[in-house]
Design an enzyme around this catalytic site. Sequence first.
Site, PDB file in Angstrom:
ATOM      1  N   ASP A  90      41.405  66.199  76.011  1.00  0.00           N
ATOM      2  CA  ASP A  90      40.050  66.765  75.914  1.00  0.00           C
ATOM      3  C   ASP A  90      39.376  67.183  77.227  1.00  0.00           C
ATOM      4  O   ASP A  90      39.456  66.454  78.212  1.00  0.00           O
ATOM      5  CB  ASP A  90      39.094  65.723  75.325  1.00  0.00           C
ATOM      6  CG  ASP A  90      39.626  64.999  74.126  1.00  0.00           C
ATOM      7  OD1 ASP A  90      40.717  65.320  73.671  1.00  0.00           O
ATOM      8  OD2 ASP A  90      38.929  64.091  73.662  1.00  0.00           O
TER       9      ASP A  90
ATOM     10  N   GLU B   4      35.798  62.901  65.834  1.00  0.00           N
ATOM     11  CA  GLU B   4      35.767  62.650  67.273  1.00  0.00           C
ATOM     12  C   GLU B   4      34.900  63.707  67.971  1.00  0.00           C
ATOM     13  O   GLU B   4      34.576  64.739  67.392  1.00  0.00           O
ATOM     14  CB  GLU B   4      37.193  62.694  67.852  1.00  0.00           C
ATOM     15  CG  GLU B   4      38.132  61.683  67.188  1.00  0.00           C
ATOM     16  CD  GLU B   4      39.533  61.654  67.805  1.00  0.00           C
ATOM     17  OE1 GLU B   4      39.963  60.585  68.199  1.00  0.00           O
ATOM     18  OE2 GLU B   4      40.181  62.731  67.864  1.00  0.00           O
TER      19      GLU B   4
HETATM   20  C1  FRU Z   1      40.105  63.190  71.117  1.00  0.00           C
HETATM   21  C2  FRU Z   1      40.246  61.761  71.608  1.00  0.00           C
HETATM   22  C3  FRU Z   1      38.881  61.142  71.835  1.00  0.00           C
HETATM   23  C4  FRU Z   1      39.169  60.082  72.849  1.00  0.00           C
HETATM   24  C5  FRU Z   1      40.247  60.734  73.695  1.00  0.00           C
HETATM   25  C6  FRU Z   1      41.268  59.789  74.224  1.00  0.00           C
HETATM   26  O1  FRU Z   1      41.198  63.980  71.380  1.00  0.00           O
HETATM   27  O2  FRU Z   1      41.013  61.017  70.698  1.00  0.00           O
HETATM   28  O3  FRU Z   1      38.262  60.668  70.671  1.00  0.00           O
HETATM   29  O4  FRU Z   1      38.052  59.731  73.604  1.00  0.00           O
HETATM   30  O5  FRU Z   1      40.877  61.695  72.878  1.00  0.00           O
HETATM   31  O6  FRU Z   1      42.128  60.418  75.112  1.00  0.00           O
END
Ligand code: FRU
Length: 509
Positions: free
Chosen positions: A48, A231
């Site tokens: 992300d 998320e």
């Molecule tokens: C989304 C996610 C988030 C988390 C991060 C961990 O892709 O799963 O929810 O904070 O990636 O790398």
Amino acid sequence: MSTIKYMVCMMMLVGCSNPKNMIAERTTYNEPHRLQMHFSPKSKWMNDPNGMVYSNGVYHLFYQHYPDSNIWGPMHWGHATSKDLVHWEHQPIALYPDTLGYIFSGSAVLDVKNTSGFGKDGSVPLVAIFTHHNAKEEKTGTSTYQNQSIAYSLDEGKTWTKYANNPVLKNPGIKDFRDPKVFWYAPENKWVMSVALALEKKIQFYQSKNLKEWSLLSSFGPVGDTSGIWECPDLFQVPVAGSSGQKKWVLMHSPAPYMQYFVGEFDGTNFKSENPASVIYRPDYGPDFYAAIMFNGLPPSMLPVGIGWVNNWTYANEIPTKPWRGAMSLSRTMQVKKIGEEWILYQLPMQRYNELQYDGKSWKNISVNEKWSVPGTETAAYASEIIIDPNQRKDITIDIAGGALLLTYDDSASVFILKRGGNNAFQNAEFDKRSEYSAKIRRTNNPLRIKLYFDHSIAEAYVNDGEVVMTAQIFPQKENLPMVIKSTKGATIPSIKCWKMHSIWKNKN
Ligand code: FRU
């Protein structure tokens, strides 16, 4: 103790990255499938985008990063900066895991009023708000292993200090509680945080006067796409295109493995969607656009700009790229328009991408008998603008990279279709499983206008000025295959333009 030795010791203490990775692996930026218009880390894993913020003429992009491997692992915040949202410069890792856990996704704000008190002698602190994910606690079976924490920088994001009283928002007993996105809500002089309750498929909003103490405002969901965990929420205001200053609120987030958005109003406490709850609206209808968030602190003269991770968790750890894994989308501007009773998000890549174009070619009323290879597209990084007549659209296929990606239109359902073809070097059951993605086109009587960006292993298609966007990764067996327009019965294409695209990596090493 020398600074380097101190850093090495600190890293060993917290059990995070191997110091050898402090020296980034060399890359030519010419490896197979390497993106030339899109941001990708020099090496190792990225997911992300995080903490996107504008400060003093610089756009900061932080990102989920594991510098020891090119599969997901203990998360750090990688860092890159840009002066134009097109070209990026790599920066040292900003945040390392610590005793409270890995550094999961989050946001950053420029605390102009120094509400946090972190600023000293008039300096404006950059404050990062992120999830501390405690992997050790997770293993013990507790549900409180994700908490929201903060860190600040007084030197434009170069060095960071974690707040001594972290976490600032303790887990209230919710198993997956993460991805804080914070923005300044001027009417009430306060910060607002959106945070995901991933398993409950809800988004909660919190408020704070100082970024350190938070209280619950309200909760949204479950609604719309509830098939996957929720998320990376983001609540932001966007202009209504063509209006004189009207704005709407957009709540966007990632129900895995795709994204959805709601358009409506936020009154400082509650967000209310004004679109029909029975319809799912996606910022991107392709397979590979996830965890997108918007930049904080942009000058008011700019449209809101967002970036997403061009990947999909169902196969992200296996895509065939080396020495890096993971890329970001183009920087996209966002607006909304009302079509009938629906608010639709309109996205376009930043206009500045036009500055990468060269060797432009254009054609009008081109006859296509079965197929036409578009001259000038025998390259692995090009942009193209194609206008298709509404009467002929059902018999036209745009073939990218030797059948690796096909774009078509289904007239009976008024849907634009993206299909990953069989010509992919990468064979993976999940990647191949769902090959067809479709999106409803609402203004059906107009010509179909497609702006396409193809960049080695990513294609982004913006249809009808951004009413529908589709992004897909493809891993063609051969590079430099031209774009081919196909029509079984023969058709005339009113207009096609194409350009080769310069690389954004000027200094490739
Ligand atoms: C989304 C996610 C988030 C988390 C991060 C961990 O892709 O799963 O929810 O904070 O990636 O790398």
